[in-house]
Every structure is written in C-alpha cells, then in structure tokens.
Motif scaffolding. Structure first.
Motif, PDB file in Angstrom:
ATOM      1  N   PHE A  80       0.873  -1.181   0.000  1.00  0.00           N
ATOM      2  CA  PHE A  80       0.000   0.000   0.000  1.00  0.00           C
ATOM      3  C   PHE A  80       0.902   1.221   0.000  1.00  0.00           C
ATOM      4  CE2 PHE A  80      -2.566   3.215   2.265  1.00  0.00           C
ATOM      5  CZ  PHE A  80      -3.719   3.180   1.493  1.00  0.00           C
ATOM      6  N   PRO A  81       0.707   2.167  -0.934  1.00  0.00           N
ATOM      7  CA  PRO A  81       1.775   3.143  -1.205  1.00  0.00           C
ATOM      8  C   PRO A  81       1.911   4.301  -0.222  1.00  0.00           C
ATOM      9  CG  PRO A  81      -0.057   3.415  -2.750  1.00  0.00           C
ATOM     10  CD  PRO A  81      -0.373   2.214  -1.929  1.00  0.00           C
ATOM     11  N   LEU A  82       0.866   4.618   0.542  1.00  0.00           N
ATOM     12  CA  LEU A  82       0.899   5.840   1.359  1.00  0.00           C
ATOM     13  C   LEU A  82       0.801   5.521   2.848  1.00  0.00           C
ATOM     14  CD1 LEU A  82      -1.421   8.213  -0.726  1.00  0.00           C
ATOM     15  CD2 LEU A  82       1.071   8.008  -0.805  1.00  0.00           C
ATOM     16  N   LEU A  83       1.216   6.490   3.646  1.00  0.00           N
ATOM     17  CA  LEU A  83       1.145   6.383   5.104  1.00  0.00           C
ATOM     18  C   LEU A  83       0.870   7.781   5.644  1.00  0.00           C
ATOM     19  CD1 LEU A  83       1.646   4.967   7.851  1.00  0.00           C
ATOM     20  CD2 LEU A  83       4.074   5.033   7.395  1.00  0.00           C
ATOM     21  N   THR A  84      -0.184   7.905   6.461  1.00  0.00           N
ATOM     22  CA  THR A  84      -0.524   9.185   7.095  1.00  0.00           C
ATOM     23  C   THR A  84      -0.235   9.076   8.590  1.00  0.00           C
ATOM     24  OG1 THR A  84      -2.334   9.553   5.524  1.00  0.00           O
ATOM     25  CG2 THR A  84      -2.364  10.860   7.536  1.00  0.00           C
ATOM     26  N   GLU A 183       1.620  14.299   8.658  1.00  0.00           N
ATOM     27  CA  GLU A 183       2.599  13.891   7.652  1.00  0.00           C
ATOM     28  C   GLU A 183       1.938  12.934   6.667  1.00  0.00           C
ATOM     29  OE1 GLU A 183       6.919  12.857   8.522  1.00  0.00           O
ATOM     30  OE2 GLU A 183       6.024  10.870   8.476  1.00  0.00           O
ATOM     31  N   THR A 184       2.080  13.238   5.387  1.00  0.00           N
ATOM     32  CA  THR A 184       1.710  12.302   4.325  1.00  0.00           C
ATOM     33  C   THR A 184       3.011  11.838   3.698  1.00  0.00           C
ATOM     34  OG1 THR A 184      -0.300  13.580   3.899  1.00  0.00           O
ATOM     35  CG2 THR A 184       0.382  12.020   2.192  1.00  0.00           C
ATOM     36  N   GLN A 185       3.194  10.519   3.555  1.00  0.00           N
ATOM     37  CA  GLN A 185       4.482  10.011   3.094  1.00  0.00           C
ATOM     38  C   GLN A 185       4.290   8.719   2.312  1.00  0.00           C
ATOM     39  OE1 GLN A 185       6.074   8.670   7.278  1.00  0.00           O
ATOM     40  NE2 GLN A 185       6.310   6.976   5.841  1.00  0.00           N
ATOM     41  N   GLN A 186       5.348   8.339   1.600  1.00  0.00           N
ATOM     42  CA  GLN A 186       5.392   6.980   1.073  1.00  0.00           C
ATOM     43  C   GLN A 186       5.395   6.010   2.250  1.00  0.00           C
ATOM     44  OE1 GLN A 186       9.018   7.839  -1.568  1.00  0.00           O
ATOM     45  NE2 GLN A 186       8.040   6.108  -2.579  1.00  0.00           N
ATOM     46  N   SER A 187       4.870   4.809   2.030  1.00  0.00           N
ATOM     47  CA  SER A 187       4.788   3.836   3.117  1.00  0.00           C
ATOM     48  C   SER A 187       6.152   3.197   3.355  1.00  0.00           C
ATOM     49  CB  SER A 187       3.758   2.764   2.793  1.00  0.00           C
ATOM     50  OG  SER A 187       3.649   1.880   3.883  1.00  0.00           O
ATOM     51  N   SER A 188       6.945   3.882   4.170  1.00  0.00           N
ATOM     52  CA  SER A 188       8.307   3.439   4.458  1.00  0.00           C
ATOM     53  C   SER A 188       8.628   3.787   5.902  1.00  0.00           C
ATOM     54  CB  SER A 188       9.286   4.158   3.528  1.00  0.00           C
ATOM     55  OG  SER A 188      10.610   3.980   3.970  1.00  0.00           O
ATOM     56  N   ASP A 189       9.476   2.972   6.529  1.00  0.00           N
ATOM     57  CA  ASP A 189       9.893   3.279   7.897  1.00  0.00           C
ATOM     58  C   ASP A 189      11.417   3.347   7.968  1.00  0.00           C
ATOM     59  OD1 ASP A 189       9.267   3.944  10.503  1.00  0.00           O
ATOM     60  OD2 ASP A 189       9.259   1.869  11.222  1.00  0.00           O
ATOM     61  N   THR A 190      12.033   3.778   6.849  1.00  0.00           N
ATOM     62  CA  THR A 190      13.494   3.833   6.775  1.00  0.00           C
ATOM     63  C   THR A 190      13.988   5.255   6.980  1.00  0.00           C
ATOM     64  OG1 THR A 190      13.539   1.973   5.253  1.00  0.00           O
ATOM     65  CG2 THR A 190      15.501   3.347   5.334  1.00  0.00           C
ATOM     66  N   THR A 191      14.745   5.448   8.045  1.00  0.00           N
ATOM     67  CA  THR A 191      15.280   6.768   8.393  1.00  0.00           C
ATOM     68  C   THR A 191      16.766   6.633   8.697  1.00  0.00           C
ATOM     69  OG1 THR A 191      13.208   7.596   9.299  1.00  0.00           O
ATOM     70  CG2 THR A 191      15.207   8.552  10.179  1.00  0.00           C
ATOM     71  N   TYR A 192      17.562   7.515   8.111  1.00  0.00           N
ATOM     72  CA  TYR A 192      18.996   7.546   8.422  1.00  0.00           C
ATOM     73  C   TYR A 192      19.264   8.764   9.297  1.00  0.00           C
ATOM     74  CZ  TYR A 192      19.194   4.267   4.490  1.00  0.00           C
ATOM     75  OH  TYR A 192      18.987   3.207   3.646  1.00  0.00           O
TER      76      TYR A 192
END
Length: 316
Positions: A80-84, A183-192
C-alpha cells in the motif's frame, strides 16, 4: 456497486521526543506521556491500522490491500503506497534523511523510499524546523559532518500553523520542539539519522547514527521541494492544493456548510484535523470528528460533507 468509506483505528508509537499533544488536542487514548506518533492510515508492517466498523471491521489495511485490491482501484504494487501520521514533536527530532526507492530497494530489503510532506497543525511561538543544508559538494558535507559543524551545516526555517513543506527523499530535515504535524508520506519506515544532539536514552546510550548511508543519499547541493499552492472554492468548501507530485497529491478541505464532492481517484485518504461534520454517502451519515481518519475507496462516487471542519486529503 459503490463502496462505502472505511474508517480506521489509529496506532500509537512511543518516542524519546514525544509528549501528550495527541491526547490534549485530539483526545486520543495514548499509551504514554511520550507518545510521538499516531499512525493514522497505515498498511506498513511496523504499524498497520485495523478497520473500525462496517463490512471489514477488525481487518487490517494490509489484509484489505492484499485481498480486496478492487477497493483501491486495482492499483499495482506489492505495498500500500501511502502512510498518514500525526507527529507530536514535544522535543527536537533527530536530524535525518531518507533514501529514494532505488536505494531503499537495494539496501533495505525491498522497502520503498521515503518522500514525505508536512502540514503544520500547531506549533509554539517562534517555532522552526531544519530543512536542508549549506554544503555545496559531498566533500564539504562530509567535512562539516565529521567536524560537527552543525550550526554551519543545517538550515533552519521559521514555521507557523498552516504552513506546508514538501520533503523529497534526499532532503536533510528535522521537526523541532513544540510542533504538531500531519505527515503524508510513502509507506516506508526507513530513516537515516545524521545527528541526535548527543542525546542518551534511559540507559545512558546514544541512539545509533547512520552516517555512511545518510551521506550516500543526501541531495547535494540542497534543493527545496517544490510547493505550488493554489486555492479553489465552490459551495460549502474551499480546497487548497498543496502539492501534486510523483508519489502523492495533498489538499486541505475547509468545509463550512454542505459540500458536494466526488471521488475520482483509485482511492483517497482523509484526516479530520479540526471541527466536526458528517460524511453523507448513499443515505448513510458517518460522523467526522477531529482525529477521524478514513479511506474513500475507488467506487465511492458522489458524497457530501456537512458541517464545519478541516480535512487533509491525499491520493496517489
């Protein structure tokens, strides 16, 4: 056959920088006094939402995506492409940067990249955020990071409620203390993480930094994310378009009265950030209150919103 709106139950995340604004402003039942994130519309495995009511009650958004793709206009893609989210930055967040799709796919087990955007719901007086950097080359970026010249490197921007920022992957950024953001974002939990103010957790340990990957993915020189705002009005509603970009389009709906609307995208996401209203669809009235989050599926068709409220809406 038309499809009715899908309302979701928020998930909450404890964060070193979190607070109680999600309870104070949205009346959510938060798990701790350091609740930093409300995952409001998520099919990410690290925090999938469940459906609150209706024919799919109790199912996760991941299950709907996998087994009822028709709800989402049969959009392709494994995730699923989005994450709010709603973020309560009670303290400064770490300075960070996110990878794009190609880098994340290769280095993070097929995860999506993370382009995101922020709508400032509320913030303290004279609040600011970190957005971008001053380095003109990768060499200069590495030199400034290694020497700890954070004041020289990091660009600070003043913010106020109602501001909108587009944050493409590769942008060094951080929310700062006293900020509440949708926040509206791509569905990702990758943070550097690039810098964390040398903070320590309860055990006295500093949080991990990811400098090599961060330097790999940072856009140099910094480029501001393009926000091309426009406003349109019709009876009962003012629609402000914030961004129409590669991964998502984001709007603010200010409803006052009765607005006639139509859902013409594969699916739409909505989050009520102020006020109270009802969403009317095929003779059924769904209450909308501050803190409600919903999906309008592919075949929703025409609907009305009646009342006075502000909704942040998005679609792919």
């Amino acid at each position: 056959m038309s499809q009715s709106p899908i309302f979701l139950i928020p998930e909450f995340k404890d964060r070193i920088w979190g607070g109680t604004a999600l309870k104070d402003q949205f009346e959510y039942d938060i798990p701790s006094e350091t609740t930093g994130e409300c995952w409001a519309i998520s099919a990410h495995p690290n925090g999938p939402n469940k459906v609150a009511s209706g024919p799919y009650e109790g199912k996760t958004l991941i299950e709907l995506w996998e087994n009822h793709r028709e709800l989402f206009g049969n959009v392709e893609g494994k995730a699923f492409p989005l994450l709010t989210k709603i973020l309560d930055a009670n303290k400064d967040l770490s300075v960070q940067v996110h990878p794009d799709d190609i880098y994340a796919n290769e280095n993070e087990n097929g995860e999506l990249g993370k382009t995101e955007c922020w709508y400032i719901i509320d913030c303290k007086e004279n609040a600011e955020m970190i957005y971008g950097h001053t380095a003109r080359s990768k060499t200069e970026l590495v030199t400034m990071v290694n020497s700890g010249d954070w004041d020289g490197l990091l660009r600070r921007v003043a913010i106020k409620p109602g501001d909108f920022f587009y944050v493409p992957s590769g942008t060094i950024h951080a929310l700062c203390e006293g900020t509440l953001v949708l926040e509206t974002q791509q569905s990702s939990d990758t943070t550097y993480r690039v810098y964390d103010y040398d903070r320590t957790d309860q055990s006295g340990n500093k949080r991990e930094l990811h400098l090599n990957k961060a330097i790999d993915v940072t856009t140099v020189p910094h480029v501001d994310g393009l926000v091309d705002e426009s406003t349109s009005q019709k009876e009962g509603i003012t629609i402000k378009t914030f961004v129409q970009a590669e991964y998502f389009s984001v709007y603010k709906w200010d409803v006052d009265g009765q607005a006639e609307l139509s859902q013409e995208h594969p699916f739409m996401l909505g989050s009520v950030i102020a006020g109270e209203a009802a969403l009317l669809h095929e003779g059924v009235s769904y209450p909308l209150k501050k803190g409600s989050h919903f999906i309008l599926p592919a075949e929703t068709g025409d609907f009305q919103i009646e009342g006075t409220c502000t909704i942040i809406a998005s679609h792919v």
